[in-house]
Design an enzyme around this catalytic site. Structure first.
Site, PDB file in Angstrom:
ATOM      1  N   SER A  46       0.771  -1.376   0.113  1.00  0.00           N
ATOM      2  CA  SER A  46      -0.024   0.224  -0.013  1.00  0.00           C
ATOM      3  C   SER A  46       0.990   1.238   0.021  1.00  0.00           C
ATOM      4  O   SER A  46       2.173   1.029   0.251  1.00  0.00           O
ATOM      5  CB  SER A  46      -0.896   0.005   1.513  1.00  0.00           C
ATOM      6  N   GLY A  47       0.262   2.316  -0.382  1.00  0.00           N
ATOM      7  CA  GLY A  47       0.688   3.758  -0.337  1.00  0.00           C
ATOM      8  C   GLY A  47       2.268   3.908  -0.663  1.00  0.00           C
ATOM      9  O   GLY A  47       2.653   3.648  -1.933  1.00  0.00           O
ATOM     10  N   ASP A  67       4.708  -7.751   3.275  1.00  0.00           N
ATOM     11  CA  ASP A  67       3.759  -7.053   3.844  1.00  0.00           C
ATOM     12  C   ASP A  67       3.003  -7.883   5.136  1.00  0.00           C
ATOM     13  O   ASP A  67       3.170  -8.932   4.898  1.00  0.00           O
ATOM     14  CB  ASP A  67       2.603  -6.326   3.057  1.00  0.00           C
ATOM     15  N   ASP A  93       5.430  -9.692   9.095  1.00  0.00           N
ATOM     16  CA  ASP A  93       5.305  -8.686  10.187  1.00  0.00           C
ATOM     17  C   ASP A  93       6.538  -8.276  10.410  1.00  0.00           C
ATOM     18  O   ASP A  93       7.524  -8.996  11.242  1.00  0.00           O
ATOM     19  CB  ASP A  93       4.740  -9.617  11.284  1.00  0.00           C
ATOM     20  N   VAL A  94       7.081  -7.207  10.277  1.00  0.00           N
ATOM     21  CA  VAL A  94       8.475  -6.531  10.669  1.00  0.00           C
ATOM     22  C   VAL A  94       8.553  -6.533  12.142  1.00  0.00           C
ATOM     23  O   VAL A  94       9.643  -6.496  12.585  1.00  0.00           O
ATOM     24  CB  VAL A  94       8.703  -4.920   9.956  1.00  0.00           C
ATOM     25  N   TYR A 193       4.740   7.475  17.486  1.00  0.00           N
ATOM     26  CA  TYR A 193       5.165   7.937  16.130  1.00  0.00           C
ATOM     27  C   TYR A 193       6.398   8.849  16.209  1.00  0.00           C
ATOM     28  O   TYR A 193       7.284   8.651  15.430  1.00  0.00           O
ATOM     29  CB  TYR A 193       4.082   8.298  15.345  1.00  0.00           C
ATOM     30  N   LYS A 197       9.875   7.689  14.841  1.00  0.00           N
ATOM     31  CA  LYS A 197      10.542   8.230  13.784  1.00  0.00           C
ATOM     32  C   LYS A 197      11.841   9.056  14.108  1.00  0.00           C
ATOM     33  O   LYS A 197      12.655   9.243  13.206  1.00  0.00           O
ATOM     34  CB  LYS A 197       9.365   9.128  13.040  1.00  0.00           C
ATOM     35  N   THR A 228      -2.160   8.225   1.504  1.00  0.00           N
ATOM     36  CA  THR A 228      -2.345   6.659   1.547  1.00  0.00           C
ATOM     37  C   THR A 228      -3.142   6.240   2.501  1.00  0.00           C
ATOM     38  O   THR A 228      -4.070   7.002   3.068  1.00  0.00           O
ATOM     39  CB  THR A 228      -0.750   6.416   2.114  1.00  0.00           C
TER      40      THR A 228
HETATM   41  N1  LIG Z   1       1.435   8.690   4.284  1.00  0.00           N
HETATM   42  C1  LIG Z   1       2.170   9.775   4.962  1.00  0.00           C
HETATM   43  O1  LIG Z   1       1.813  11.015   4.892  1.00  0.00           O
HETATM   44  C2  LIG Z   1       3.528   9.494   5.637  1.00  0.00           C
HETATM   45  C3  LIG Z   1       4.356  10.677   5.938  1.00  0.00           C
HETATM   46  C4  LIG Z   1       5.470  10.493   6.670  1.00  0.00           C
HETATM   47  C5  LIG Z   1       5.828   8.918   6.771  1.00  0.00           C
HETATM   48  N2  LIG Z   1       5.228   8.021   6.268  1.00  0.00           N
HETATM   49  C6  LIG Z   1       5.782   6.484   6.539  1.00  0.00           C
HETATM   50  O2  LIG Z   1       5.536   5.883   5.384  1.00  0.00           O
HETATM   51  C7  LIG Z   1       5.643   4.612   5.699  1.00  0.00           C
HETATM   52  C8  LIG Z   1       4.606   3.984   4.756  1.00  0.00           C
HETATM   53  O3  LIG Z   1       3.150   4.314   5.163  1.00  0.00           O
HETATM   54  P1  LIG Z   1       1.984   4.916   4.130  1.00  0.00           P
HETATM   55  O4  LIG Z   1       1.818   6.143   4.313  1.00  0.00           O
HETATM   56  O5  LIG Z   1       2.254   4.258   2.809  1.00  0.00           O
HETATM   57  O6  LIG Z   1       0.755   3.898   5.077  1.00  0.00           O
HETATM   58  P2  LIG Z   1       0.004   2.812   4.253  1.00  0.00           P
HETATM   59  O7  LIG Z   1      -0.851   2.264   5.493  1.00  0.00           O
HETATM   60  O8  LIG Z   1      -0.823   2.898   2.981  1.00  0.00           O
HETATM   61  O9  LIG Z   1       0.905   1.422   4.070  1.00  0.00           O
HETATM   62  C9  LIG Z   1       1.564   0.906   5.024  1.00  0.00           C
HETATM   63  C10 LIG Z   1       2.045  -0.736   4.733  1.00  0.00           C
HETATM   64  O10 LIG Z   1       2.437  -1.202   5.654  1.00  0.00           O
HETATM   65  C11 LIG Z   1       2.077  -2.571   6.005  1.00  0.00           C
HETATM   66  N3  LIG Z   1       2.380  -2.741   7.496  1.00  0.00           N
HETATM   67  C12 LIG Z   1       1.791  -2.314   8.463  1.00  0.00           C
HETATM   68  N4  LIG Z   1       2.305  -2.887   9.631  1.00  0.00           N
HETATM   69  C13 LIG Z   1       3.104  -3.805   9.139  1.00  0.00           C
HETATM   70  C14 LIG Z   1       4.109  -4.807   9.801  1.00  0.00           C
HETATM   71  N5  LIG Z   1       4.062  -4.558  11.159  1.00  0.00           N
HETATM   72  N6  LIG Z   1       4.896  -5.539   8.972  1.00  0.00           N
HETATM   73  C15 LIG Z   1       4.621  -5.507   7.864  1.00  0.00           C
HETATM   74  N7  LIG Z   1       3.896  -4.612   6.979  1.00  0.00           N
HETATM   75  C16 LIG Z   1       3.141  -3.906   7.833  1.00  0.00           C
HETATM   76  C17 LIG Z   1       0.568  -2.306   5.883  1.00  0.00           C
HETATM   77  O11 LIG Z   1      -0.183  -3.487   5.660  1.00  0.00           O
HETATM   78  C18 LIG Z   1       0.667  -1.273   4.624  1.00  0.00           C
HETATM   79  O12 LIG Z   1       0.387  -2.083   3.436  1.00  0.00           O
HETATM   80  C19 LIG Z   1       5.322   4.436   7.002  1.00  0.00           C
HETATM   81  O13 LIG Z   1       6.703   4.240   7.789  1.00  0.00           O
HETATM   82  C20 LIG Z   1       5.019   5.633   7.283  1.00  0.00           C
HETATM   83  O14 LIG Z   1       5.111   5.974   8.845  1.00  0.00           O
HETATM   84  C21 LIG Z   1       3.952   8.087   5.578  1.00  0.00           C
END
Ligand SMILES: NC(=O)c1ccc[n+]([C@@H]2O[C@H](COP(=O)([O-])OP(=O)(O)OC[C@H]3O[C@@H](n4cnc5c(N)ncnc54)[C@H](O)[C@@H]3O)[C@@H](O)[C@H]2O)c1
Length: 304
Positions: A46-47, A67, A93-94, A193, A197, A228
């Site tokens: 995702s995302g 994932d 699961d990380v 969070y 981070k 996302t």
């Molecule tokens: N979207 C934003 O605005 C944003 C901003 C800054 C940082 N981030 C970071 O970007 C990264 C991706 O997030 P995103 O926004 O794409 O979110 P998202 O929820 O769309 O995607 C995250 C993915 O990680 C997977 N996931 C969650 N827990 C997991 C685990 N324990 N093991 C394996 N997979 C797992 C989920 O199933 C999902 O597919 C994250 O680290 C998030 O903190 C996102």
């Protein structure tokens, strides 16, 4: 001195070779070439993780999508495979260090090594300090622990597993998804969070120093607000979108595809060969300060 002898410029720049340099082919297609790069991306269903896997896979990399969500993973792998990409999916699961070791080890064995690992999986839980339940005295410990386990510990296990493969190879790229919330305050984010981070921001520097002697480069990306699934259903709430947009000098949230150029930059064996320990903001200017529109008296300057 720049341009005086230029010996490095004349070398061939073999992909992934120890101490490789960009080489003599100056076309963007050569410098950003990821053809055949063996990559793994966590949170790839995702995302931002999907955007990373997509740009690598559609440019010829061999990508393992990892994932914890089986359903989303299946859809993501099928979508990329349907476009002719070389991709596989593994449930992971990380937060489970043994599982991370097992899965990364299996991928490295199958591929004969790993060239690029993106430690990207992350979650957001726990109210931000903007509301009473998120204030320090009230913040939920279970949510805090859960976020630390995925966003901090999960990244440590992933980077560790990548290092085990890459150090003996004497090459590799590790890229950590941090956040602007790891560098500055963010009222919408919970303590887990923010702490996680902040932790990965310095983890990137320490791991970069550690692995530099073995030609493994470790960098991070600090995204600002992207559309996302991480925000859950509220992510689509116009008020939430407007809030995030109001924090960004470019005045909007971003699409995950806007990260893909940086992904190629950091993963391509001939690009960014002298970049390590860096944290690259992809944040519409968030870290330079609030947008001018946030000032209540934009006309109240010192010069009249
Ligand atoms: N979207 C934003 O605005 C944003 C901003 C800054 C940082 N981030 C970071 O970007 C990264 C991706 O997030 P995103 O926004 O794409 O979110 P998202 O929820 O769309 O995607 C995250 C993915 O990680 C997977 N996931 C969650 N827990 C997991 C685990 N324990 N093991 C394996 N997979 C797992 C989920 O199933 C999902 O597919 C994250 O680290 C998030 O903190 C996102």
């Amino acid at each position: 001195m720049a341009g005086s002898t230029g010996t490095a410029e004349g070398t061939s720049g073999t992909a992934g070779a120890e101490g490789s340099v960009p080489g003599s082919d100056k076309r963007a297609t050569a410098i950003f070439d990821v053809e055949g790069v063996r990559a793994a991306v966590t949170g790839a269903a995702s995302g931002l993780g999907f955007a990373m896997a997509e740009v690598l896979a559609l440019n010829g990399a061999r990508v393992s999508l990892l994932d914890a969500n089986a359903e989303l993973l299946d859809v993501a792998v099928k979508e990329l495979a349907g476009q002719g990409a070389t991709v596989t999916g593994e449930l992971l699961d990380v937060a489970d260090p043994e599982a991370v070791d097992r899965v990364m080890g299996r991928i490295a064995e199958r591929e004969g090594g790993l060239d690029a690992v993106f430690a990207n999986a992350g979650i957001s839980r726990g109210a931000g300090i903007i509301v009473e339940e998120g204030q320090l005295e009230n913040s939920d410990r279970a949510a805090y622990r859960q976020v630390i386990d995925v966003n901090l510990n999960g990244v440590v296990w992933t980077v560790q597993a990548a290092a085990r493969v890459m150090r003996p190879q004497r090459h590799g790229r590790i890229v950590v998804t941090a956040s602007t919330a790891g560098i500055t305050t963010e009222a919408f984010c919970g303590y887990g969070y923010i702490a996680a981070k902040g932790g990965v921001v310095n983890l990137v520097r320490q791991a970069a120093l550690d692995l530099a002697r073995d030609n493994v480069l470790v960098n991070g990306i600090a995204p600002g607000p992207f559309f996302t699934r991480i925000g859950g259903p509220s992510g689509a709430d116009p008020e939430v979108v407007a809030y995030w947009a109001s924090t960004v000098p470019l005045g909007r949230m971003a699409d995950p595809s806007e990260l893909q150029g940086v992904v190629l930059l950091l993963a391509a064996p001939r690009a960014s060969t002298f970049v390590t320990g860096a944290m690259i903001p992809v944040d519409g200017g968030t870290l330079i300060g609030p947008p001018i529109s946030a000032y209540s008296r934009p006309d109240a300057g010192f010069v009249r």
